[in-house]
Design a protein around this motif. Structure first.
Motif, PDB file in Angstrom:
ATOM      1  N   UNK A 103      10.719  10.874  -7.895  1.00 28.92           N
ATOM      2  CA  UNK A 103      11.390   9.776  -7.197  1.00 28.92           C
ATOM      3  C   UNK A 103      10.384   8.850  -6.542  1.00 28.92           C
ATOM      4  N   UNK A 104       9.429   9.420  -5.816  1.00 32.10           N
ATOM      5  CA  UNK A 104       8.526   8.584  -5.034  1.00 32.10           C
ATOM      6  C   UNK A 104       7.380   8.020  -5.861  1.00 32.10           C
ATOM      7  N   UNK A 105       7.066   8.631  -6.984  1.00 33.94           N
ATOM      8  CA  UNK A 105       6.108   8.015  -7.909  1.00 33.94           C
ATOM      9  C   UNK A 105       6.638   6.646  -8.344  1.00 33.94           C
ATOM     10  N   UNK A 106       7.940   6.565  -8.601  1.00 35.03           N
ATOM     11  CA  UNK A 106       8.536   5.300  -9.023  1.00 35.03           C
ATOM     12  C   UNK A 106       8.635   4.328  -7.856  1.00 35.03           C
ATOM     13  N   UNK A 107       9.028   4.814  -6.677  1.00 37.60           N
ATOM     14  CA  UNK A 107       9.158   3.928  -5.527  1.00 37.60           C
ATOM     15  C   UNK A 107       7.828   3.273  -5.179  1.00 37.60           C
ATOM     16  N   UNK A 108       6.751   4.052  -5.171  1.00 38.67           N
ATOM     17  CA  UNK A 108       5.429   3.537  -4.808  1.00 38.67           C
ATOM     18  C   UNK A 108       4.686   2.950  -6.005  1.00 38.67           C
ATOM     19  N   UNK A 109       5.231   3.122  -7.204  1.00 35.87           N
ATOM     20  CA  UNK A 109       4.521   2.700  -8.421  1.00 35.87           C
ATOM     21  C   UNK A 109       3.092   3.265  -8.403  1.00 35.87           C
ATOM     22  N   UNK A 110       3.012   4.578  -8.256  1.00 30.72           N
ATOM     23  CA  UNK A 110       1.720   5.238  -8.129  1.00 30.72           C
ATOM     24  C   UNK A 110       0.904   5.115  -9.411  1.00 30.72           C
ATOM     25  N   UNK A 111      -0.380   5.372  -9.275  1.00 32.24           N
ATOM     26  CA  UNK A 111      -1.311   5.245 -10.391  1.00 32.24           C
ATOM     27  C   UNK A 111      -0.870   6.106 -11.581  1.00 32.24           C
ATOM     28  N   UNK A 112      -1.218   5.688 -12.767  1.00 32.34           N
ATOM     29  CA  UNK A 112      -0.772   6.376 -13.970  1.00 32.34           C
ATOM     30  C   UNK A 112      -1.259   7.815 -14.045  1.00 32.34           C
ATOM     31  N   UNK A 113      -2.356   8.096 -13.371  1.00 33.76           N
ATOM     32  CA  UNK A 113      -2.898   9.460 -13.419  1.00 33.76           C
ATOM     33  C   UNK A 113      -2.128  10.422 -12.527  1.00 33.76           C
ATOM     34  N   UNK A 114      -1.221   9.892 -11.683  1.00 32.78           N
ATOM     35  CA  UNK A 114      -0.407  10.784 -10.840  1.00 32.78           C
ATOM     36  C   UNK A 114       0.733  11.341 -11.678  1.00 32.78           C
ATOM     37  N   UNK A 269      -5.274  11.971   0.350  1.00 31.62           N
ATOM     38  CA  UNK A 269      -5.103  10.525   0.358  1.00 31.62           C
ATOM     39  C   UNK A 269      -5.127  10.003  -1.075  1.00 31.62           C
ATOM     40  N   UNK A 270      -4.559   8.814  -1.315  1.00 27.37           N
ATOM     41  CA  UNK A 270      -4.638   8.242  -2.658  1.00 27.37           C
ATOM     42  C   UNK A 270      -6.082   8.053  -3.082  1.00 27.37           C
ATOM     43  N   UNK A 271      -6.335   8.004  -4.391  1.00 28.84           N
ATOM     44  CA  UNK A 271      -7.707   7.770  -4.862  1.00 28.84           C
ATOM     45  C   UNK A 271      -8.257   6.461  -4.306  1.00 28.84           C
ATOM     46  N   UNK A 272      -9.525   6.468  -3.941  1.00 28.59           N
ATOM     47  CA  UNK A 272     -10.156   5.256  -3.423  1.00 28.59           C
ATOM     48  C   UNK A 272     -10.269   4.200  -4.521  1.00 28.59           C
ATOM     49  N   UNK A 273     -10.170   2.930  -4.129  1.00 24.73           N
ATOM     50  CA  UNK A 273     -10.425   1.833  -5.049  1.00 24.73           C
ATOM     51  C   UNK A 273     -11.921   1.724  -5.317  1.00 24.73           C
ATOM     52  N   UNK A 274     -12.299   0.740  -6.142  1.00 27.20           N
ATOM     53  CA  UNK A 274     -13.703   0.635  -6.516  1.00 27.20           C
ATOM     54  C   UNK A 274     -14.599   0.206  -5.365  1.00 27.20           C
ATOM     55  N   UNK A 275     -13.993  -0.166  -4.224  1.00 32.80           N
ATOM     56  CA  UNK A 275     -14.789  -0.475  -3.034  1.00 32.80           C
ATOM     57  C   UNK A 275     -14.961   0.733  -2.120  1.00 32.80           C
ATOM     58  N   UNK A 276     -14.449   1.901  -2.564  1.00 29.11           N
ATOM     59  CA  UNK A 276     -14.610   3.127  -1.793  1.00 29.11           C
ATOM     60  C   UNK A 276     -13.560   3.345  -0.729  1.00 29.11           C
TER      61      UNK A 276
END
Length: 292
Positions: A103-114, A269-276
């Motif tokens: 449910x919450x993967x869709x709500x947050x539109x989480x990264x494809x690797x989740x 925590x969610x994976x860091x972006x490319x800026x860390x």
């Protein structure tokens, strides 16, 4: 038979009670529902609450076998992974967490690797599964209704009920989150109230009225006699009507948006972006549509 040693930790900011449950005979322990402090205004996390747990573990020379979540909380971030990095233990939750993740993967539109497969946790409990904390036998009980994934943990004469029952003068948990169901909640609570009357009941939250200090321990007998929502004599139909009417008036928990996207990851925590930098996502004008 050795009784568990139980140490509560009350977080006034979120009304959450975390526990360390230990076996006096072996010094083995489990942590239940630990809190990672989060300041919504600044986006800063801190480990004040978790550090209190760590200090207690150190003073008592306890070794951690398990870090147990009763469900994916909507009112605080989990400190499970922070604690695991320092004291070990397996992070575990009920197997129905996959429904909540989806449910919450869709709500947050989480990264494809989740992936909503529970792999973010070290172990997923089945209903009735038994495990040990040292020499203490624990039974995991599925108690859905607040969410599909809620679990209670029965240790000797003590049961940790998560978000099902609160203290008798506060009542019961809400049932209007995605996958929540007031009928299921009623039946889950009645399952808990069929335990022996002297069973000690440890709640996950307390929101005390001004007439008393925070509390977290009650009993099956007291709940059956005094719980304002679900004492003996309250029918399923009456409970469902009360719960639906009451839930319609409740605001969203203050930390629901940041907390769930961390808690469905087992406290990561969610994976860091490319800026860390790690970012928490805030869906705009979407939460209430999904909840209601």
């Amino acid at each position: 038979m050795t009784r568990p040693r139980i140490q509560p930790f009350f977080d006034a900011g979120t009304g959450t009670v975390s526990y360390v449950v230990s076996d006096p005979a072996t010094g083995r322990a489990a942590i239940i529902d630990p809190v990672l402090d989060y300041d919504f205004k600044s986006g800063e996390t801190s480990t004040r609450s978790a550090d209190e747990v760590l200090a207690y573990l150190g003073r008592e020379a306890l070794e951690v076998d398990w870090i147990l979540e009763t469900h994916a909380h909507a009112d605080h971030l989990s400190a499970a992974r922070h604690l695991q990095e320092r004291v070990g233990g397996r992070v575990a939750i009920g197997q129905n967490i996959t429904e909540v993740q989806d449910v919450f993967r869709k709500l947050y539109n989480l990264e494809r690797t989740f992936l909503p497969d529970g792999s973010q946790f070290d172990h997923l409990f089945k209903d009735g599964e038994r495990f040990r904390i040292g020499e203490l036998e624990v039974t995991a009980l599925l108690v859905p209704g607040h969410t599909p994934a809620d679990m209670a943990y029965l240790v000797d004469d003590a049961v940790f009920v998560g978000d099902t029952l609160f203290m008798p003068d506060v009542g019961t948990a809400r049932a209007d989150f995605p996958g929540g169901d007031a009928r299921q909640l009623y039946r889950s609570i009645r399952r808990l109230l069929e335990l022996p009357p002297a069973t000690r009941v440890f709640v996950c939250h307390d929101y005390p009225p001004g007439s008393r200090a925070p509390g977290w321990e009650t009993s099956v007998a007291e709940q059956r006699q005094r719980n304002i929502h679900v004492r003996d004599g309250v029918t399923e139909e009456a409970f469902v009507e009360m719960r639906r009417r009451r839930d319609a008036t409740l605001e969203m928990p203050a930390l629901i948006l940041p907390s769930i996207q961390v808690n469905v990851r087992g406290g990561q925590l969610p994976p860091a972006d490319d800026n860390g930098i790690a970012y928490l996502r805030i869906p705009v004008n979407a939460l209430r549509r999904r909840v209601r």
